[in-house]
Design a protein around this motif. Structure first.
Motif, PDB file in Angstrom:
ATOM      1  N   LEU A   1       0.829  -1.206   0.000  1.00  0.00           N
ATOM      2  CA  LEU A   1       0.000   0.000   0.000  1.00  0.00           C
ATOM      3  C   LEU A   1       0.863   1.257   0.000  1.00  0.00           C
ATOM      4  N   GLU A   2       1.918   1.254   0.824  1.00  0.00           N
ATOM      5  CA  GLU A   2       2.754   2.447   0.958  1.00  0.00           C
ATOM      6  C   GLU A   2       3.793   2.572  -0.139  1.00  0.00           C
ATOM      7  N   GLY A   3       4.264   1.451  -0.666  1.00  0.00           N
ATOM      8  CA  GLY A   3       5.265   1.485  -1.724  1.00  0.00           C
ATOM      9  C   GLY A   3       6.514   2.252  -1.316  1.00  0.00           C
ATOM     10  N   ARG A   4       7.014   3.051  -2.219  1.00  0.00           N
ATOM     11  CA  ARG A   4       8.237   3.820  -1.962  1.00  0.00           C
ATOM     12  C   ARG A   4       8.045   4.902  -0.906  1.00  0.00           C
ATOM     13  N   ASN A   5       6.818   5.154  -0.533  1.00  0.00           N
ATOM     14  CA  ASN A   5       6.541   6.166   0.484  1.00  0.00           C
ATOM     15  C   ASN A   5       6.519   5.592   1.899  1.00  0.00           C
ATOM     16  N   THR A   6       6.846   4.312   2.040  1.00  0.00           N
ATOM     17  CA  THR A   6       6.805   3.710   3.363  1.00  0.00           C
ATOM     18  C   THR A   6       7.762   4.391   4.323  1.00  0.00           C
ATOM     19  N   LYS A   7       7.358   4.458   5.570  1.00  0.00           N
ATOM     20  CA  LYS A   7       8.197   5.046   6.616  1.00  0.00           C
ATOM     21  C   LYS A   7       9.081   4.001   7.285  1.00  0.00           C
ATOM     22  N   ALA A   8       8.910   2.737   6.903  1.00  0.00           N
ATOM     23  CA  ALA A   8       9.656   1.658   7.553  1.00  0.00           C
ATOM     24  C   ALA A   8      11.131   1.676   7.159  1.00  0.00           C
ATOM     25  N   ASP A   9      11.968   1.387   8.134  1.00  0.00           N
ATOM     26  CA  ASP A   9      13.383   1.119   7.875  1.00  0.00           C
ATOM     27  C   ASP A   9      13.635  -0.382   7.854  1.00  0.00           C
ATOM     28  N   VAL A  10      12.861  -1.091   8.694  1.00  0.00           N
ATOM     29  CA  VAL A  10      12.976  -2.550   8.810  1.00  0.00           C
ATOM     30  C   VAL A  10      11.568  -3.122   8.881  1.00  0.00           C
ATOM     31  N   VAL A  11      11.378  -4.285   8.260  1.00  0.00           N
ATOM     32  CA  VAL A  11      10.137  -5.035   8.419  1.00  0.00           C
ATOM     33  C   VAL A  11      10.493  -6.353   9.097  1.00  0.00           C
TER      34      VAL A  11
ATOM     35  N   ASP B   1      19.810 -16.904   2.176  1.00  0.00           N
ATOM     36  CA  ASP B   1      19.099 -15.759   1.603  1.00  0.00           C
ATOM     37  C   ASP B   1      19.851 -14.466   1.902  1.00  0.00           C
ATOM     38  N   SER B   2      20.099 -13.677   0.877  1.00  0.00           N
ATOM     39  CA  SER B   2      20.850 -12.427   1.045  1.00  0.00           C
ATOM     40  C   SER B   2      19.955 -11.242   1.371  1.00  0.00           C
ATOM     41  N   ASP B   3      18.640 -11.437   1.362  1.00  0.00           N
ATOM     42  CA  ASP B   3      17.704 -10.338   1.621  1.00  0.00           C
ATOM     43  C   ASP B   3      16.989 -10.449   2.967  1.00  0.00           C
ATOM     44  N   PHE B   4      16.755 -11.669   3.422  1.00  0.00           N
ATOM     45  CA  PHE B   4      15.958 -11.870   4.633  1.00  0.00           C
ATOM     46  C   PHE B   4      16.778 -12.573   5.710  1.00  0.00           C
ATOM     47  N   VAL B   5      16.692 -12.038   6.920  1.00  0.00           N
ATOM     48  CA  VAL B   5      17.415 -12.587   8.073  1.00  0.00           C
ATOM     49  C   VAL B   5      16.432 -13.359   8.944  1.00  0.00           C
ATOM     50  N   PRO B   6      16.653 -14.658   9.171  1.00  0.00           N
ATOM     51  CA  PRO B   6      15.762 -15.412  10.054  1.00  0.00           C
ATOM     52  C   PRO B   6      16.046 -15.068  11.515  1.00  0.00           C
ATOM     53  N   TYR B   7      14.997 -14.992  12.331  1.00  0.00           N
ATOM     54  CA  TYR B   7      15.239 -14.689  13.751  1.00  0.00           C
ATOM     55  C   TYR B   7      14.570 -15.693  14.691  1.00  0.00           C
TER      56      TYR B   7
ATOM     57  N   LEU C   1      19.588  -5.688  12.196  1.00  0.00           N
ATOM     58  CA  LEU C   1      19.429  -7.057  11.707  1.00  0.00           C
ATOM     59  C   LEU C   1      20.545  -7.954  12.240  1.00  0.00           C
ATOM     60  N   GLN C   2      21.765  -7.417  12.319  1.00  0.00           N
ATOM     61  CA  GLN C   2      22.869  -8.195  12.881  1.00  0.00           C
ATOM     62  C   GLN C   2      22.631  -8.446  14.376  1.00  0.00           C
ATOM     63  N   PHE C   3      22.137  -7.435  15.057  1.00  0.00           N
ATOM     64  CA  PHE C   3      21.823  -7.582  16.476  1.00  0.00           C
ATOM     65  C   PHE C   3      20.751  -8.635  16.700  1.00  0.00           C
ATOM     66  N   LEU C   4      19.775  -8.701  15.796  1.00  0.00           N
ATOM     67  CA  LEU C   4      18.636  -9.601  15.945  1.00  0.00           C
ATOM     68  C   LEU C   4      19.062 -11.065  16.012  1.00  0.00           C
TER      69      LEU C   4
END
Length: 338
Positions: free
Chosen positions: A78-88, A123-129, A272-275
């Motif tokens: 919904l937000e696309g490039r206007n998203t305020k997120a830094d991390v999902v 996966d180079s894009d997603f970090v499992p936690y 993400l590294q901390f996670l």
């Protein structure tokens, strides 16, 4: 008098300017993390992880909590490039291919060495936690003879009422769709039709469904094999139990990612590294009640060792999940939600 007032005004403006400059210099960057509401609850991992990360990042973590994991993808679309997120944070492998296709995800750059999962992770894009298995959890004080197989739950005339989550907004709900799709294939629609009479309520997210379950609304709920550990550790009861089925239980691997174009790219990478650090992973078992993605030794509560493990693990690849997702949800809608 005018000159004096002008002189005083000039001094006051100068002081105000200096003060605002100091305040600006002291402002911390804000890392905005989209996640699901149980993660940020007072009993979830969010508060402890926020405190620990802020102690080392000189930043503020701002959570934006949605109903459940699948709602995160809808929000990003919904937000696309206007998203305020830094991390999902809170997607899983059933959603990663479709999330990547939005073009909003940037490579994580994290060191994944030392991770311990049931599957290889490159996966180079997603970090499992964290990870776990979907399961039906039942109240042993209300249900003495729970179904012993998925087939018995689907086809049994005396099967108990269950609470499930909507696959369009919830990752457990989507997991159940993948679970039935993997087991029943082209006959998944028939399986849903058999399951429909047993479904008491379909909720938007896990928190609502599990809350109704613990309030006694139904004797069974779609959750995780690890959910009973909460009741054992916190409530000191083994009343609630998870079922493993001979057909197999569907696995979930929850992931986080950073957003392309974020103003805080380095901060997002650090988070993400901390996670997946030992410090953060020790928080996961007794707050999110899932398995950690690295060996935390004695910090894994002994209750986890006694949890049932499926003899057969089911998991579609991210690509296969994306290929089937729309059709299988459509089958669910046609069979259950109408």
């Amino acid at each position: 008098m005018r000159l004096r007032n002008l002189f005083c005004s000039t001094i006051l403006v100068s002081i105000a300017t200096l003060a605002s400059g100091v305040a600006f210099a002291d402002e911390k960057p804000v890392l905005t993390v989209y996640t699901y509401n149980s993660f940020t609850s007072e009993w979830g991992p969010g508060p402890a992880l926020e405190k620990a990360f802020e102690a080392q990042c000189a930043c503020d973590v701002a959570w934006v909590a949605l109903e459940d994991g699948a709602a995160l993808l809808a929000r990003l679309k919904l937000e696309g490039r206007n998203t305020k997120a830094d991390v999902v944070l809170g997607l899983d492998t059933n959603l990663t291919a479709e999330t990547k296709a939005t073009g909003l995800i940037a490579p994580h750059g994290a060191d994944l060495g030392g991770l311990k999962l049931p599957i290889a992770w490159h996966d180079s894009d997603f970090v499992p936690y964290d990870w776990g298995y979907f399961a039906f959890v039942y109240d042993s004080e209300k249900l003495k003879n729970p179904p012993q197989s998925l087939a018995e739950l689907v086809d049994g005339k005396d099967a108990p009422k269950i609470l499930i989550e909507d696959p369009r907004t919830s990752t457990p709900g989507l997991g159940l769709v993948m679970w039935l799709g993997e087991v029943y294939g082209d006959k998944a629609g028939e399986a849903w039709a058999g399951l429909k009479p047993k479904i008491l309520t379909v909720t938007k997210g896990w928190s609502e469904a599990y809350g109704l379950f613990t309030q006694g609304e139904a004797p069974m709920v779609l959750s995780y094999t690890t959910s009973p550990a909460y009741h054992q550790i916190v409530e000191k009861t083994d009343r609630y139990k998870a079922l493993v089925f001979p057909e197999g239980n569907y696995m979930q691997v929850e992931v986080a990612a950073r957003i392309e174009g974020s103003a805080h790219a380095n901060l997002a990478k650090a988070f993400l590294q901390f996670l997946i650090s030992p410090e953060a992973q020790k928080v996961i078992p007794t707050t999110n009640y899932m398995y950690p993605v690295r060996d935390i030794g004695a910090d894994l509560p002994p209750e986890f060792a006694a949890l049932p493990l499926p003899q057969k693990s089911l998991l579609l690849s991210a690509e296969d999940a994306a290929a089937h997702r729309d059709d299988w949800i459509k089958s669910w809608v046609e069979s259950v939600s109408q």
